[in-house]
Scaffold this motif. Structure first.
Motif, short mmCIF file in Angstrom:
data_model
loop_
_atom_site.label_atom_id
_atom_site.label_comp_id
_atom_site.label_asym_id
_atom_site.label_seq_id
_atom_site.Cartn_x
_atom_site.Cartn_y
_atom_site.Cartn_z
N SER A 28 42.62 17.16 -15.26
CA SER A 28 43.79 17.90 -15.75
C SER A 28 43.37 19.36 -15.92
CB SER A 28 44.28 17.34 -17.10
OG SER A 28 44.79 16.06 -16.92
N PRO A 29 43.28 20.10 -14.81
CA PRO A 29 42.80 21.48 -14.89
C PRO A 29 43.76 22.37 -15.67
CG PRO A 29 43.52 20.96 -12.65
CD PRO A 29 43.62 19.70 -13.44
N GLN A 30 43.19 23.44 -16.22
CA GLN A 30 43.95 24.40 -17.02
C GLN A 30 43.79 25.79 -16.41
OE1 GLN A 30 45.82 23.47 -19.91
NE2 GLN A 30 45.41 21.48 -19.01
N PRO A 31 44.41 26.05 -15.26
CA PRO A 31 44.27 27.39 -14.67
C PRO A 31 44.86 28.45 -15.59
CG PRO A 31 45.98 26.14 -13.55
CD PRO A 31 45.31 25.19 -14.51
N LYS A 32 44.24 29.61 -15.57
CA LYS A 32 44.69 30.71 -16.42
C LYS A 32 44.60 32.00 -15.64
CE LYS A 32 44.52 32.32 -21.11
NZ LYS A 32 45.93 32.57 -21.08
N LEU A 33 45.63 32.78 -15.74
CA LEU A 33 45.67 34.10 -15.13
C LEU A 33 44.61 34.96 -15.80
CD1 LEU A 33 47.59 35.34 -13.01
CD2 LEU A 33 48.86 36.30 -14.91
N THR A 34 43.78 35.63 -15.02
CA THR A 34 42.73 36.47 -15.60
C THR A 34 42.91 37.90 -15.10
OG1 THR A 34 41.23 35.94 -13.79
CG2 THR A 34 41.08 34.57 -15.75
N GLY A 35 42.55 38.83 -15.92
CA GLY A 35 42.64 40.24 -15.53
C GLY A 35 44.03 40.80 -15.73
N PRO A 36 44.13 42.10 -15.85
CA PRO A 36 45.42 42.75 -16.10
C PRO A 36 46.26 42.85 -14.83
CG PRO A 36 43.71 44.41 -15.91
CD PRO A 36 43.03 43.07 -15.80
N LEU A 37 47.58 42.90 -15.02
CA LEU A 37 48.51 43.14 -13.92
C LEU A 37 49.24 44.45 -14.21
CD1 LEU A 37 50.10 39.58 -13.49
CD2 LEU A 37 48.20 40.58 -12.21
N GLU A 86 51.93 29.68 -16.44
CA GLU A 86 51.13 30.83 -15.99
C GLU A 86 51.94 31.74 -15.07
OE1 GLU A 86 47.98 31.80 -17.08
OE2 GLU A 86 48.54 30.27 -18.54
N ALA A 87 52.78 31.17 -14.21
CA ALA A 87 53.62 31.99 -13.33
C ALA A 87 54.62 32.80 -14.15
CB ALA A 87 54.35 31.10 -12.32
N GLU A 88 55.19 32.19 -15.18
CA GLU A 88 56.12 32.92 -16.05
C GLU A 88 55.39 34.02 -16.82
OE1 GLU A 88 58.31 30.14 -18.45
OE2 GLU A 88 59.32 29.25 -16.70
N ALA A 89 54.17 33.73 -17.27
CA ALA A 89 53.37 34.75 -17.96
C ALA A 89 53.08 35.92 -17.02
CB ALA A 89 52.07 34.13 -18.48
N ALA A 90 52.77 35.61 -15.76
CA ALA A 90 52.48 36.67 -14.78
C ALA A 90 53.72 37.53 -14.54
CB ALA A 90 52.00 36.05 -13.47
N VAL A 91 54.87 36.89 -14.42
CA VAL A 91 56.11 37.63 -14.20
C VAL A 91 56.40 38.56 -15.39
CG1 VAL A 91 58.63 37.30 -14.06
CG2 VAL A 91 57.11 36.01 -12.55
N ARG A 92 56.12 38.08 -16.60
CA ARG A 92 56.28 38.93 -17.79
C ARG A 92 55.33 40.13 -17.73
NH1 ARG A 92 56.42 33.99 -20.33
NH2 ARG A 92 58.51 33.39 -21.01
N LEU A 93 54.06 39.85 -17.36
CA LEU A 93 53.07 40.94 -17.27
C LEU A 93 53.46 41.96 -16.20
CD1 LEU A 93 49.76 38.90 -17.66
CD2 LEU A 93 50.69 40.56 -19.29
N ASP A 172 38.59 26.92 -12.77
CA ASP A 172 38.12 28.26 -12.42
C ASP A 172 38.61 28.70 -11.04
OD1 ASP A 172 36.82 28.37 -14.84
OD2 ASP A 172 34.80 28.06 -14.02
N VAL A 173 38.54 27.78 -10.07
CA VAL A 173 38.98 28.12 -8.71
C VAL A 173 40.49 28.35 -8.68
CG1 VAL A 173 39.14 27.27 -6.34
CG2 VAL A 173 37.03 26.98 -7.62
N LEU A 174 41.24 27.50 -9.37
CA LEU A 174 42.70 27.69 -9.44
C LEU A 174 43.04 29.02 -10.13
CD1 LEU A 174 43.80 24.07 -10.41
CD2 LEU A 174 44.55 25.31 -8.36
N SER A 175 42.32 29.34 -11.19
CA SER A 175 42.57 30.60 -11.91
C SER A 175 42.33 31.80 -11.01
CB SER A 175 41.64 30.69 -13.14
OG SER A 175 41.90 29.64 -14.04
N ASP A 176 41.25 31.74 -10.23
CA ASP A 176 40.91 32.83 -9.32
C ASP A 176 42.01 33.01 -8.27
OD1 ASP A 176 39.53 34.86 -8.08
OD2 ASP A 176 37.99 33.58 -7.20
N ALA A 177 42.45 31.91 -7.66
CA ALA A 177 43.48 31.99 -6.63
C ALA A 177 44.81 32.47 -7.23
CB ALA A 177 43.67 30.63 -5.96
#
Length: 194
Positions: A28-37, A86-93, A172-177
């Motif tokens: 049950s991976p937990q990908p996370k957006l890393t770095g600023p947008l 995470e996609a919604e968080a990215a759209v907010r950022l 980690d790999v999912l977060s990077d992609a």
């Protein structure tokens, strides 16, 4: 008379051999957006969707002598809610407002296109090659944009990795992609066009 002890010995031996096999792992991976947008929006609504485009939930096997019994899988129902968040968080950022029912709003669809885990077969598990890719489709009025974004990792081990280790590596790999996808400036540009 000798048959019974022999059968008992064979049963014990087969249990021992099965014990050497690597068991399947359900991650049950937990990908996370890393770095600023870089924010480019001004609060405009965007419909955000996620999809699982993989042909199977099985990523691969943990390898080893009994590779067929050591499948690693990630179920869509385990990963899609996390990807949606995470996609919604990215759209907010990026400066937009995720709005599931906004009429005539730009749409962004994040699809998990591929997720693989490969280990050497018929040898002791000493390494794993893990890769992930996403497809992002953006539509704003007549303008459309599609991009594919991937990441990979080669990890060496002293012993066969447990479920916790593999969950972290796949995360980690999912977060990077995922981060590579949302750092594509064209996505924000297409979403922000009037």
């Amino acid at each position: 008379m000798l048959k019974r002890p022999l059968l008992g010995l064979l049963a014990a031996l087969s249990l021992t051999l099965v014990g050497c096999a690597l068991s399947p792992q359900q991650l049950s991976p937990q990908p996370k957006l890393t770095g600023p947008l870089t924010p480019v929006g001004q609060g405009q609504p965007v419909v955000v969707r996620v999809a699982d485009g993989r042909p199977s939930p099985v990523l691969g096997t943990r390898g080893g002598i009994y590779a067929d019994t050591s499948a690693i899988s990630v179920q869509g129902q385990d990963i899609l809610p996390r990807l949606q968040a995470e996609a919604e968080a990215a759209v907010r950022l990026l400066g937009f407002t995720p709005s599931p029912n906004a009429y005539n709003a730009p749409q962004l669809t994040l699809t998990l296109a591929d997720l693989k885990y490969q280990s050497p077969k018929e040898t002791y598990v000493t390494e794993a090659n893990i890769s992930a890719s996403f497809r992002v489709d953006v539509q704003n009025s007549a303008r459309r944009y599609s991009g594919k974004y991937g990441a990979s990792l080669n990890q060496r081990f002293g012993t066969a990795p447990n479920q916790q280790t593999n969950t972290k590596l796949v995360s980690d790999v999912l977060s990077d992609a995922l981060t590579r996808a949302f750092k594509d400036p064209t996505i924000g540009q297409v979403l922000s066009q009037q």
